[in-house]
Design an enzyme around this catalytic site. Sequence first.
Site, mmCIF file in Angstrom:
data_model
loop_
_atom_site.group_PDB
_atom_site.id
_atom_site.type_symbol
_atom_site.label_atom_id
_atom_site.label_comp_id
_atom_site.label_asym_id
_atom_site.label_seq_id
_atom_site.Cartn_x
_atom_site.Cartn_y
_atom_site.Cartn_z
ATOM 1 N N HIS A 77 57.674 53.643 35.583
ATOM 2 C CA HIS A 77 56.544 52.753 35.281
ATOM 3 C C HIS A 77 56.384 52.593 33.776
ATOM 4 O O HIS A 77 56.747 53.460 32.988
ATOM 5 C CB HIS A 77 55.254 53.195 35.962
ATOM 6 C CG HIS A 77 54.706 54.530 35.570
ATOM 7 N ND1 HIS A 77 53.979 54.731 34.420
ATOM 8 C CD2 HIS A 77 54.747 55.737 36.195
ATOM 9 C CE1 HIS A 77 53.593 55.997 34.353
ATOM 10 N NE2 HIS A 77 54.058 56.633 35.410
ATOM 11 N N ASP A 79 53.499 51.920 31.923
ATOM 12 C CA ASP A 79 52.260 52.276 31.241
ATOM 13 C C ASP A 79 52.136 53.780 31.051
ATOM 14 O O ASP A 79 52.874 54.576 31.636
ATOM 15 C CB ASP A 79 51.053 51.759 32.027
ATOM 16 C CG ASP A 79 50.999 52.301 33.452
ATOM 17 O OD1 ASP A 79 52.069 52.412 34.080
ATOM 18 O OD2 ASP A 79 49.893 52.610 33.938
ATOM 19 N N ASP A 116 55.189 60.951 30.445
ATOM 20 C CA ASP A 116 54.865 60.459 31.780
ATOM 21 C C ASP A 116 54.548 58.975 31.641
ATOM 22 O O ASP A 116 53.461 58.618 31.199
ATOM 23 C CB ASP A 116 53.666 61.224 32.335
ATOM 24 C CG ASP A 116 53.122 60.663 33.624
ATOM 25 O OD1 ASP A 116 53.830 59.873 34.273
ATOM 26 O OD2 ASP A 116 51.974 60.998 33.974
ATOM 27 N N GLU A 146 50.727 51.682 36.722
ATOM 28 C CA GLU A 146 50.815 52.764 37.708
ATOM 29 C C GLU A 146 49.657 53.728 37.564
ATOM 30 O O GLU A 146 49.077 54.192 38.551
ATOM 31 C CB GLU A 146 52.153 53.499 37.539
ATOM 32 C CG GLU A 146 52.442 54.526 38.613
ATOM 33 C CD GLU A 146 51.943 55.923 38.325
ATOM 34 O OE1 GLU A 146 52.012 56.778 39.215
ATOM 35 O OE2 GLU A 146 51.471 56.171 37.186
ATOM 36 N N GLU A 147 49.305 54.060 36.326
ATOM 37 C CA GLU A 147 48.337 55.125 36.082
ATOM 38 C C GLU A 147 46.914 54.748 36.469
ATOM 39 O O GLU A 147 46.124 55.608 36.844
ATOM 40 C CB GLU A 147 48.379 55.537 34.606
ATOM 41 C CG GLU A 147 49.714 56.109 34.135
ATOM 42 C CD GLU A 147 50.010 57.487 34.705
ATOM 43 O OE1 GLU A 147 49.247 57.963 35.559
ATOM 44 O OE2 GLU A 147 51.012 58.079 34.305
ATOM 45 N N ASP A 170 59.731 59.768 38.019
ATOM 46 C CA ASP A 170 58.354 60.086 37.615
ATOM 47 C C ASP A 170 57.903 61.479 38.029
ATOM 48 O O ASP A 170 56.711 61.731 38.164
ATOM 49 C CB ASP A 170 57.405 59.030 38.212
ATOM 50 C CG ASP A 170 56.050 59.014 37.529
ATOM 51 O OD1 ASP A 170 55.931 59.562 36.422
ATOM 52 O OD2 ASP A 170 55.108 58.442 38.108
ATOM 53 N N HIS A 458 48.547 63.600 31.078
ATOM 54 C CA HIS A 458 47.210 63.007 31.135
ATOM 55 C C HIS A 458 46.242 63.702 30.168
ATOM 56 O O HIS A 458 45.024 63.531 30.307
ATOM 57 C CB HIS A 458 46.631 63.003 32.549
ATOM 58 C CG HIS A 458 47.432 62.185 33.515
ATOM 59 N ND1 HIS A 458 46.980 61.881 34.779
ATOM 60 C CD2 HIS A 458 48.653 61.607 33.425
ATOM 61 C CE1 HIS A 458 47.891 61.165 35.416
ATOM 62 N NE2 HIS A 458 48.918 60.986 34.608
#
Length: 488
Positions: A77, A79, A116, A146-147, A170, A458
């Site tokens: 992904h 983003d 990530d 995605e996030e 991922d 994150h």
Amino acid sequence: MSSSIRTLSPGLLWQFFDTICSIPHPSGHEAALRQWITDWAQTQGLIVVQDAIGNLIIRKSATAGMENRKGVILQAHMDMVPQANADVEHDFTKDPIQPYIDGDWVRARGTTLGADNGIGLAACLAVLADNKVQHGPLEVLITVDEESGMTGAFGLAPNLLQGEILLNTDSEQDGDVYMGCAGGVDANITLPYLAEEVPANHQAIRLTITGLRGGHSGINIHQNRASANKLLAELLVEIEKLEQVRLSEVSGGTLRNAIAREAAALFTLPSSSLDALTQLVERLQLTYQQEFKGVDDFICLELKPAGLPTRIMSTDLQGRLSAALLACPHGVMAMSRQMEGVVQSSTNLGVIDTQAEHIYVQCLIRSLSDVGRDKVAATTAAVFRLAGAECQFAGAYPGWQPDPDSAIMQLLLQSHQQLFGVVPEVKVIHAGLECGLFKAIYPHWDMVSFGPTIQGAHSPAERVHIDAVARFWQLLVSVLKLIPETKL
């Protein structure tokens, strides 16, 4: 702008990752990175397709002699999660990420790194760029958003991709491969703000909760890390016992899929109540430091004078809000009965925000089963509806059910053992990989997910292990070379 990570090996992968870091790409703001990838791929003579939702599909012909292999889709992904430390000024829509080498790891200066899924994306681009990598017919699928909602995966059209095997990049643990993941749903909660005037003899004070580790709301949810939002809820209930301490604003967390690292509340009170509030906060700080010792060692509760607000919450609202936040489910709800040590269902009290007309709360609920997801959702809704709030659910996505007969899984396990002398662990990840949505659209795909070790995803503590990236690359290249022929 180059950085020292360009000196790392494998060179092409790290060079692409450095470029990715230099182009802002938080969720919802991927346009610049998408354009760069498109322009680069076209200069390489590759076929580039952008679908209606903003995903990219890049096609590369098979290397000589491998034209009859099964088609492979490499997937990442585009983003990243935008999180910065409180003392760092960083506009994720304009400012580049600043990666640096820290011993055996790569980190970013004061922000999330975006490994990530930037490392996986860089690996996909490196495969496209490196003509020494042997592979059959190849497609690279790069999804958007995605996030924050898996918009790209939700919007992927059927019959757009031609391959039979999907390699998702991922995952975040070297030596593990994944054959299943949790599904999820967002709980969006609003509680009407019922206001009163600030008493004439009141002053304002702001409480802040900082210093927490935070982390990924799926991968780290079982590690008993402190949630700033849950600590705030406990504080609010205790503060309600003090005389004339009135609540004006609450806030905490910034993303539904990140364990809240910071939270705050604005109070008004007469000067006669200040000592009692100060003593309570000091006592609770010691309590939290002891409770989370060895897990969150830097919890800091602080009171500071603030400007007087124009309103405070009604006493009834203050009580209902405090009770609802305290009762709100958070953390592991159930463990799997089939897979020892695997979280079945969890939920994260991710965001609290005081807005003009209401208090907004957002939770992300995850489960390996739709039934488990819906049970936690029902409990969450019941708690907030008892408090007079409205609870709506959005963005539900399915889990990825394990396939014990997966041929690509067996191929990857064999390749890993040949390369490193160890058979990797096969796991189900308690996070929302896009594979579940892909399987609903392309049910014939044989899928597996793997990646290098990434810790602290994150959160600004995010880091990726350098040697694990090299092993991830070796494994990816090996698997592509061994993809079997298409059956005629």
